[in-house]
Design an enzyme around this catalytic site. Structure first.
Site, short mmCIF file in Angstrom:
data_model
loop_
_atom_site.label_atom_id
_atom_site.label_comp_id
_atom_site.label_asym_id
_atom_site.label_seq_id
_atom_site.Cartn_x
_atom_site.Cartn_y
_atom_site.Cartn_z
N HIS A 1 23.30 35.70 22.22
CA HIS A 1 23.32 35.47 20.79
C HIS A 1 22.00 35.88 20.12
O HIS A 1 22.00 36.50 19.05
CB HIS A 1 23.62 33.99 20.54
N LYS B 1 33.36 39.93 24.98
CA LYS B 1 32.87 41.17 24.34
C LYS B 1 32.61 42.26 25.37
O LYS B 1 33.01 43.41 25.19
CB LYS B 1 31.58 40.89 23.57
N THR B 2 31.91 41.90 26.43
CA THR B 2 31.54 42.91 27.42
C THR B 2 32.77 43.38 28.20
O THR B 2 32.94 44.58 28.46
CB THR B 2 30.45 42.36 28.37
N ASP C 1 30.80 34.54 25.76
CA ASP C 1 31.91 34.30 26.69
C ASP C 1 33.30 34.51 26.09
O ASP C 1 34.30 34.19 26.74
CB ASP C 1 31.85 32.89 27.32
P1 GDP Z 1 30.87 37.99 26.45
O1 GDP Z 1 29.83 36.95 26.68
O2 GDP Z 1 31.52 37.82 25.10
O3 GDP Z 1 30.40 39.39 26.70
O4 GDP Z 1 32.07 37.68 27.51
P2 GDP Z 1 32.41 38.37 28.91
O5 GDP Z 1 33.03 39.72 28.70
O6 GDP Z 1 31.21 38.31 29.78
O7 GDP Z 1 33.56 37.41 29.43
C1 GDP Z 1 33.33 36.02 29.63
C2 GDP Z 1 34.35 35.49 30.59
O8 GDP Z 1 35.66 35.57 30.03
C3 GDP Z 1 34.39 36.23 31.93
O9 GDP Z 1 34.62 35.33 32.95
C4 GDP Z 1 35.60 37.15 31.74
O10 GDP Z 1 36.22 37.51 32.95
C5 GDP Z 1 36.52 36.30 30.90
N1 GDP Z 1 37.43 37.13 30.09
C6 GDP Z 1 37.06 38.19 29.32
N2 GDP Z 1 38.14 38.73 28.74
C7 GDP Z 1 39.21 38.01 29.14
C8 GDP Z 1 40.61 38.10 28.90
O11 GDP Z 1 41.10 38.95 28.16
N3 GDP Z 1 41.39 37.17 29.49
C9 GDP Z 1 40.90 36.20 30.30
N4 GDP Z 1 41.76 35.35 30.84
N5 GDP Z 1 39.60 36.09 30.57
C10 GDP Z 1 38.75 36.98 30.02
MG MG Z 2 28.51 40.06 27.16
#
Ligand code: GDP
Ligand code: MG
Length: 390
Positions: free
Chosen positions: A86, A24-25, A21
């Protein structure tokens, strides 16, 4: 007819890593969007939903736990991996991470360093990822003072693992902002890519070594045969070459080669490819097998290793291990049980770095310097390097 792959720029493999979260994606999608909109480059925008679910491959019934996207900056062609969870990181990134030439560590400026952030850094170090660039993400919503603190914390974490935290590029970005087309955050992603282009050096490719590719995925294409995918660890392979599949104990011929859906006549160390193998029956080849030049490697079941046992605070065990311990060894893309012999030591505690002898449940190509992870009950408890084989 499909357009053939033309090698015009140096190719590197990178990936996002970091706590769930932290974005990354979202950042992966944003990178493809920013580069696609730059124009003139060989990048197509890959939206979030395609990365997170990889629908095409899911439809073929393959368990997908890794997504590849490709993009091009002005100077380089990248294959970029992103993983949903993870456990997928530990399994794929770690064992496949021997293939990563560099990584983008995504840390949310709101949350800072979290357990998976530390674990990914530790494991990246262990498998020889020498260069990390930090994306301090969600900078759109973080307050500056907090973000400054998070930056310090990340630099300390990197230094603690031998990454030179003071000189590591730390770029404040917003993947979400860039996806939404906000010029400020689009520029932040550009800055991140510039950092990756300049900070991650072009690795030495062992293109002259005998060909070796650890199998990541296998698909059967009706009427054409069996296709294996993975990153070429070393050497070169051409259509028509004879190869052997270690694990499946079979010899065959490469009848087709593709990278990102584009046919190619020759693949080399560092390339992410699909190999079409002649006459290999469905089910004979599996993830974890190794495709190699005939006679170039001898599978072995015994090896010695230096192993770091993660302390409980890094997700490791809370109790010692003893001779006779039987965890899973994740070596390249394989996942195999092994018997641990601690020799005179007899016992080792979480936090220790020890020498051990291992007897694997099946033989596989092993060599000194190869990195691996030790897993137990779905979590990583150790990270090691092969020191000798026998
Ligand atoms: P991952 O699990 O690392 O791949 O994370 P995700 O890309 O799925 O993002 C997790 C959450 O964080 C989602 O609700 C995204 O919309 C939010 N998010 C991702 N990048 C940003 C950002 O740059 N700013 C904000 N405010 N939220 C973000
Ligand atoms: Mg992801």
């Amino acid at each position: 007819p499909k357009t053939a792959y033309v090698r015009t720029k140096p190719h590197l493999n990178i990936g996002t890593m970091g706590h769930v979260d932290h974005g990354k994606t979202t950042l992966t999608a944003a990178i493809t969007k920013v580069l696609a909109e730059r124009g003139g480059s060989g990048t197509r925008y890959v939206p979030f939903g395609r990365i997170d679910r990889a629908p095409e491959e899911a439809a073929r019934g393959i368990t997908i736990n890794i997504a590849h996207v490709e993009y091009e900056t002005d100077t380089r062609h990248y294959a970029h991996v992103d993983m949903p969870g993870h456990a997928d990181y530990v399994k794929n990134m770690i064992t496949g991470a021997a293939q990563l030439d560099g990584a983008i560590l995504v840390v949310s400026a709101l949350d800072g360093v979290m357990p998976q952030t530390s674990e990914h850094v530790l494991l990246a170090r262990q498998v020889g990822v020498d260069h990390i660039v930090v994306a301090l993400n969600k900078a759109d919503s973080g307050d500056e003072e907090l973000t400054d603190l998070v930056e310090l914390e990340v630099r300390e974490l990197l230094s603690a693992h031998g990454y030179g935290g003071d000189s590591t590029p730390v770029v404040r970005v917003s993947g979400l902002g860039a996806l939404q087309g906000d010029p400020r955050w689009t520029a932040s992603v550009e800055a991140l890519l510039d950092a990756v282009d300049t900070y991650v050096p072009m690795p030495e490719r062992y293109v002259d070594a005998p060909f070796l590719l650890p199998v990541e995925n296998v698909l059967t294409i009706t009427g054409r045969g069996t296709v294996v995918t993975g990153a070429v660890e070393r050497g070169t392979v051409r259509v028509g070459d004879r190869v052997e599949v270690l694990g499946a104990d079979t010899a065959t011929v490469v009848t087709g080669l593709e990278t990102f859906g584009k046919p190619m006549s020759q693949a080399q160390a560092g390339d992410n490819v699909a190999l079409l193998l002649r006459g290999v029956p469905r089910g004979a080849v599996r993830r974890g097998h190794v495709v190699a030049a005939p006679g170039s490697v001898t599978p072995r079941g015994r090896f010695t290793a230096r192993v770091y046992l993660l302390p409980a605070g890094q997700g490791g065990r809370s109790t010692p291990i003893t001779t006779g311990y039987r965890p899973q060894f994740h070596i390249r893309t394989a996942d195999v049980v092994g018997d641990v012999d601690l020799g005179e030591l007899g016992v080792a505690r979480p936090g220790d770095t020890v020498t051990m002898a291992v007897e694997l449940g099946r033989d596989m190509p092993l060599e000194a310097g190869l990195g691996f992870a030790i897993r137990e009950g779905g979590r990583t408890v150790g990270a090691g390097t092969v020191t000798g084989t026998g």
